[in-house]
Design a protein around this motif. Structure first.
Motif, mmCIF file in Angstrom:
data_model
loop_
_atom_site.group_PDB
_atom_site.id
_atom_site.type_symbol
_atom_site.label_atom_id
_atom_site.label_comp_id
_atom_site.label_asym_id
_atom_site.label_seq_id
_atom_site.Cartn_x
_atom_site.Cartn_y
_atom_site.Cartn_z
ATOM 1 N N SER A 1 0.807 -1.213 0.000
ATOM 2 C CA SER A 1 0.000 0.000 0.000
ATOM 3 C C SER A 1 0.843 1.267 0.000
ATOM 4 C CB SER A 1 -0.921 0.001 1.219
ATOM 5 O OG SER A 1 -0.161 -0.089 2.414
ATOM 6 N N THR A 2 2.052 1.194 0.556
ATOM 7 C CA THR A 2 2.924 2.366 0.621
ATOM 8 C C THR A 2 4.285 1.994 0.064
ATOM 9 O OG1 THR A 2 1.771 3.181 2.578
ATOM 10 C CG2 THR A 2 3.945 4.099 2.129
ATOM 11 N N LEU A 3 4.764 2.782 -0.900
ATOM 12 C CA LEU A 3 6.026 2.471 -1.557
ATOM 13 C C LEU A 3 6.874 3.734 -1.653
ATOM 14 C CD1 LEU A 3 4.476 0.408 -4.481
ATOM 15 C CD2 LEU A 3 5.898 -0.572 -2.670
ATOM 16 N N VAL A 4 8.174 3.552 -1.707
ATOM 17 C CA VAL A 4 9.085 4.651 -2.006
ATOM 18 C C VAL A 4 9.800 4.327 -3.309
ATOM 19 C CG1 VAL A 4 9.412 5.271 0.399
ATOM 20 C CG2 VAL A 4 10.980 3.640 -0.672
ATOM 21 N N PHE A 5 10.427 5.318 -3.888
ATOM 22 C CA PHE A 5 11.233 5.122 -5.090
ATOM 23 C C PHE A 5 12.693 5.009 -4.657
ATOM 24 C CE2 PHE A 5 12.045 5.163 -9.522
ATOM 25 C CZ PHE A 5 13.190 5.920 -9.746
ATOM 26 N N GLY A 6 13.317 3.862 -4.944
ATOM 27 C CA GLY A 6 14.701 3.629 -4.540
ATOM 28 C C GLY A 6 15.595 3.438 -5.748
ATOM 29 N N VAL A 7 16.845 3.859 -5.613
ATOM 30 C CA VAL A 7 17.823 3.730 -6.694
ATOM 31 C C VAL A 7 19.114 3.158 -6.116
ATOM 32 C CG1 VAL A 7 19.147 4.925 -8.477
ATOM 33 C CG2 VAL A 7 16.836 5.713 -7.905
ATOM 34 N N ALA A 8 19.616 2.098 -6.747
ATOM 35 C CA ALA A 8 20.913 1.521 -6.377
ATOM 36 C C ALA A 8 21.809 1.575 -7.604
ATOM 37 C CB ALA A 8 20.745 0.077 -5.901
ATOM 38 N N ILE A 9 22.999 2.155 -7.479
ATOM 39 C CA ILE A 9 23.906 2.344 -8.611
ATOM 40 C C ILE A 9 25.212 1.641 -8.306
ATOM 41 C CG2 ILE A 9 25.015 4.030 -10.122
ATOM 42 C CD1 ILE A 9 22.949 6.083 -9.235
ATOM 43 N N ALA A 10 25.644 0.745 -9.205
ATOM 44 C CA ALA A 10 26.855 -0.035 -8.974
ATOM 45 C C ALA A 10 28.094 0.644 -9.546
ATOM 46 C CB ALA A 10 26.699 -1.438 -9.561
#
Length: 901
Positions: free
Chosen positions: A877-886
């Motif tokens: 129901s609740t989400l965030v936007f996440g970014v992982a950069i290698a």
């Protein structure tokens, strides 16, 4: 009672009365006696260039030992070519004209180097390359070998056949001394192509090569397979892709009496099945299997992706088989399986010690040491078992492994009569107890009766058995309450090295850490796939053995009754499958008796705060699971997040299918699963007997799953308060989806929180520091995405660097798999990855705009406004936007979020 059952039960009783038997040291396996030297030495003889369209067969016929045949890079040589028998012992080289531009020896090639290779192509179902009887000393360097066959109407059985015509019938006919060095050998995406190389040869090596697209509908297929050649074999630093068994020795009876493929070296390979094959027509079995082999070293490999299909989901099999009944000398012995990672498989290791169909030799001297088995799970269609031992065996050692599995630690069984496994050693492993721990089939039972009957001379010590009970095991083992209590460096990030403060550091029988020595594993895996490096090294072990920690006592159940946050209302059942509802009770009335094919869910939902569901257990006996969950599949009781599993008179707490605790019950007992101040508790007749360590995610509904006909759940009630309080009950109509109709309808640029090793500007991220290629950089959105209609959008950066961006309920920079709905960018490919699992892909260029949207509760992925994949996984129901950069320099830009549209 049958004589078989009388024998089994009598033996179990006798062994129990006699007490634990003495233990014996297991014999170590022999290593390969011959290790092939494949060092590349430039040819010194005559060099013959064969231009595009030239006569390759004539060049092969004319070449003498020491000569080189130079094929034009980029040219195609179509035909079915035969390697002739020559006198002399020098090598004949067949190599690319662009060899100097290929990676140096010791570096694996791939499809990206195909333009630097000549292409030898079979235009039909016959081999591209085959051998005359006793052909020898050919080395292929930098050559692509394939076929045009792209149909399932017939099968290309092998691309490279190293065997005398009609099959070897004597050692004098066996082809010998072949090396495939930095070659690209592959089938076609749509064709039945059974195997790449048939290793019915001697002194044969495949090194630094890429072998792919080997698959067949309705039959076994392999990258590499051999059964009628004596060896030795060297298989080092390759990518090996096959649908049936990626690598197999045995499986067909050798035509040469007493032949056992021997002295086999399998190191530093990436053994892989394409996730896109799941659900396709190709027959899938396992990743590696030995049916007739001896002196085998399997070390430093990465084995990935295996599911139940044409077999039951085990990834690694040591299963002796006199396959056709004509080779009673068949054996599996002297096997060392060490420093490997096996992950994403329905079950892990299966050992069949005696062929139950035809006479065979006994499996013996097998060592499974210092391996990581990760995500061994029923989610891949198997039973989630770590180790299955069937029909005896001797000198089997299982030592210093770390295992995350959902099924039994060990299942011991037999097919033709109980044959104990002698000199069995199970030491220094980290493994979960789950349902039965050690299970002895055919009425033996679990725990000590199973160990005593099936492993009567075993050494079983210094294992960290997660959620186990000391009464079920010999003395000198450890019992952490949960995986989180082991003390891993980063459990969520799948870094299973022990942190310095873990009580299991230096606590092994040898003074080393319990579980895997990741430093040794990293050294063994060097070169095993740059895109998938070995885990980070573990801390150095303590110089002296640490004192054995005392077994963790089982916490007593709380005597406090579960409070009612508010009065409950009767459940209204919906989505009924093979069940009948009567008021707030539900019963399985049709379907398969014993199958997980029936269930129902509550119409009501808990949307937040303190709440509970409760129900009367029902008859003792039938198997069913009921509890709270966010999403539910009738065929998967393990999809119930907070469940109680009823069978016989035992009620077990099962969270996502994982065993936590149990209690006995009677038909009239009332069970409650409640959420209080964000903590889930389980109670029976008002008394709490287990408190969960897992946080709930809303919305929650009541789900019931049934296996046995007549199983039922009665008097089901549910209640929910407004988020953060204990207010009134919901109405009997379904609650609206959380967040729908709320939030900002206009998109806004993302503001970042928790940035690590990145330069963060509004809506954009760039990795500027940290390790190039490591998962150590990223950030999450400060804004949250809620509601049945919402999205996050971003612009892709330059093609090349690896990054993952998407929606997550909880996000960890070091673990891209924590992104529930993600897009993984690398090279020019954008892959949909959901919690790390591949779903689909599309090409991309810098500047392409990707959107991950929730549309009427369904997640869909689009590029430049065109949807290219719709998910079957329900979002939280609740989400965030996440970014992982290698990779340093990797970036995304123009990230926006819109919620509650």
């Amino acid at each position: 009672m049958s004589q078989r059952w009388k024998f089994v039960l009598g033996l179990a009783l006798a062994l129990t009365l006699l007490g634990p038997p003495p233990t014996f040291s297991a014999q170590a396996p022999q290593l390969p006696q011959v290790r092939l030297d494949t060092t590349y030495t430039a040819p010194t003889g005559q060099q013959t260039s064969v231009p595009a369209g030239g006569d390759l067969q004539s060049a092969l016929n004319a070449a003498q030992p020491g000569d080189a045949i130079i094929l034009q890079a980029g040219a195609t040589y179509s035909g079915n070519f035969t390697l002739p028998t020559k006198s002399g012992s020098g090598w004949i080289y067949v190599q690319s004209s662009a060899l100097s531009s290929l990676p140096a020896a010791g570096t694996r090639v791939g499809p990206a180097q195909a333009n630097l290779m000549p292409k030898i192509v079979s235009p039909n179902t016959m081999p591209a390359i085959s051998t005359a009887a006793a052909a020898h000393h050919f080395r292929f360097v930098g050559v692509e070998i394939t076929t045009t066959w792209a149909s399932t109407s017939a099968t290309n059985y092998v691309l490279v056949s190293l065997e005398a015509p009609g099959g070897n019938t004597s050692l004098s006919q066996v082809p010998t001394d072949f090396v495939f060095d930095r070659c690209y050998i592959h089938g076609t995406p749509t064709g039945n192509v059974r195997r790449a190389i048939m290793l019915n040869s001697a002194r044969t090596a495949v090194v630094d090569s890429y072998v792919s697209d080997l698959h067949e509908a309705g039959a076994d297929s392999q990258a590499l397979a051999g059964w009628n050649g004596p060896g030795p074999f060297k298989i080092v630093n390759n990518y090996l892709e096959g649908a049936g068994e990626n690598v197999m020795f045995g499986g067909v009876d050798p035509s040469i009496t007493n032949l056992v493929p021997s002295d086999i070296e399998i190191r530093q390979n990436y053994i892989f099945k394409q996730p896109s094959w799941r659900g396709a027509s190709w027959s899938v079995k396992n990743l590696l299997e030995l049916k007739n082999a001896q002196r085998v070293l399997i070390d430093g490999n990465l084995l990935e992706n295996n599911w139940a299909n044409a077999q039951n989901g085990f990834g690694v099999l040591f299963t002796v088989r006199n396959q056709d009944g004509t080779a009673p000398w068949s054996t599996v012995r002297d096997v060392t399986f060490s420093n490997n990672i096996v992950r994403h498989t329905g079950a892990a290791v299966n050992i069949l010690a005696t062929d139950n169909l035809h006479p065979s030799q006994q499996t013996q001297r097998v060592q499974i040491k210092n391996n990581l088995f990760d995500d061994v799970s029923t989610a891949w269609g198997g039973n989630g078992t770590f180790l299955q031992v069937m029909d005896g065996g001797t000198d089997i050692v299982v030592d210093h492994n770390t295992v995350t599995q959902t099924g039994n630690m060990i299942t011991a069984t037999y097919q033709s009569g109980l044959i104990p496994s002698t000199a069995f050693q199970f030491t220094n492993n980290i493994v979960s107890y789950n349902l039965y721990g050690v299970f002895g089939d055919y009425g033996i039972g679990i725990g000590m009766p199973a160990i005593t009957a099936y492993f009567p001379s075993s050494t079983f010590s210094r294992n960290a058995i997660v959620a186990g009970l000391a009464s079920n095991f010999p003395a000198d083992n450890y019992y952490p309450s949960a995986l989180s209590a082991v003390g891993f460096v980063d459990l969520a990030g799948r870094n299973y090295a022990l942190a310095a403060g873990s009580q299991y550091v230096g606590a092994g029988t040898d003074g080393k850490d319990v579980g895997v020595d990741f430093t040794a594993m990293a050294a063994a895996m060097a070169g095993a796939g740059a895109a998938d490096p070995a885990p980070a090294p573990a801390p150095a072990p303590a110089p002296a053995p640490a004192p054995a920690p005392a077994p963790a006592p089982t916490p007593p159940p709380s005597s406090a009754p579960t409070p009612s946050p508010s009065s409950g209302q009767a459940v209204t059942w919906t989505n009924l499958v093979n069940t009948t509802a009567s008021g707030n009770s539900v019963t399985k009335t049709s379907g398969c008796d014993g199958c997980g094919d029936a269930g129902a869910i509550s119409q009501q939902r808990i949307t937040g705060g303190d709440a509970y569901t409760e129900f009367t257990a029902g008859d003792v006996g039938p198997l069913r699971v009921a509890g709270l969950t966010q999403s539910f599949a009738v065929s998967s009781p393990g999809s119930i997040a907070f469940g109680i599993r009823f069978q016989s008179n035992i009620a077990e707490v099962r969270e996502g299918g994982v065993y936590r605790a149990d209690t006995s019950f009677a038909a009239t007992d009332v069970f409650r699963v409640s959420v209080q101040s964000g903590v889930v508790r389980y109670s029976k007749n008002g008394t709490v007997f287990y408190t969960s360590g897992v946080a709930p995610a809303y919305p929650l509904l009541l789900a019931a799953s049934f296996s046995n006909l007549g199983g039922w759940v009665r008097n089901a009630m549910i209640t929910a308060a407004a988020s953060g309080g204990s207010g009134s009950s919901p109405s009997s109509s379904p609650s609206p989806a959380p967040g729908s109709g709320s939030g900002s309808a206009a998109p806004s640029s993302i503001t970042w929180t928790g940035p690590v090793n990145v330069s963060a500007a509004t809506g954009s991220l760039t990795k500027t520091t940290g390790c190039d290629g490591c998962n150590d950089a990223g950030a999450a959105s400060q804004q949250q995405l809620t509601g049945a209609n919402s999205y996050a959008q971003f612009t892709a950066g330059a093609a090349g660097p690896l990054s993952v961006a998407g929606l997550a309920q909880s996000f960890t920079v070091s673990n891209p798999a924590s992104i529930a709905f993600g897009i993984r960018l690398q090279g020019n490919i954008a892959e949909v990855r959901e919690s790390g699992a591949y779903r689909a892909d599309v090409t991309f260029a810098a500047g392409d705009v990707f959107r991950i949207a929730v549309v009427s509760g369904v997640v869909q992925y689009s590029k430049n406004g065109t949807v290219f994949y719709r998910s079957t996984v329900a979002p939280a129901s609740t989400l965030v936007f996440g970014v992982a950069i290698a990779n340093v320099g990797g970036a995304i830009s123009n990230a926006t979020i819109a919620s509650g549209l």
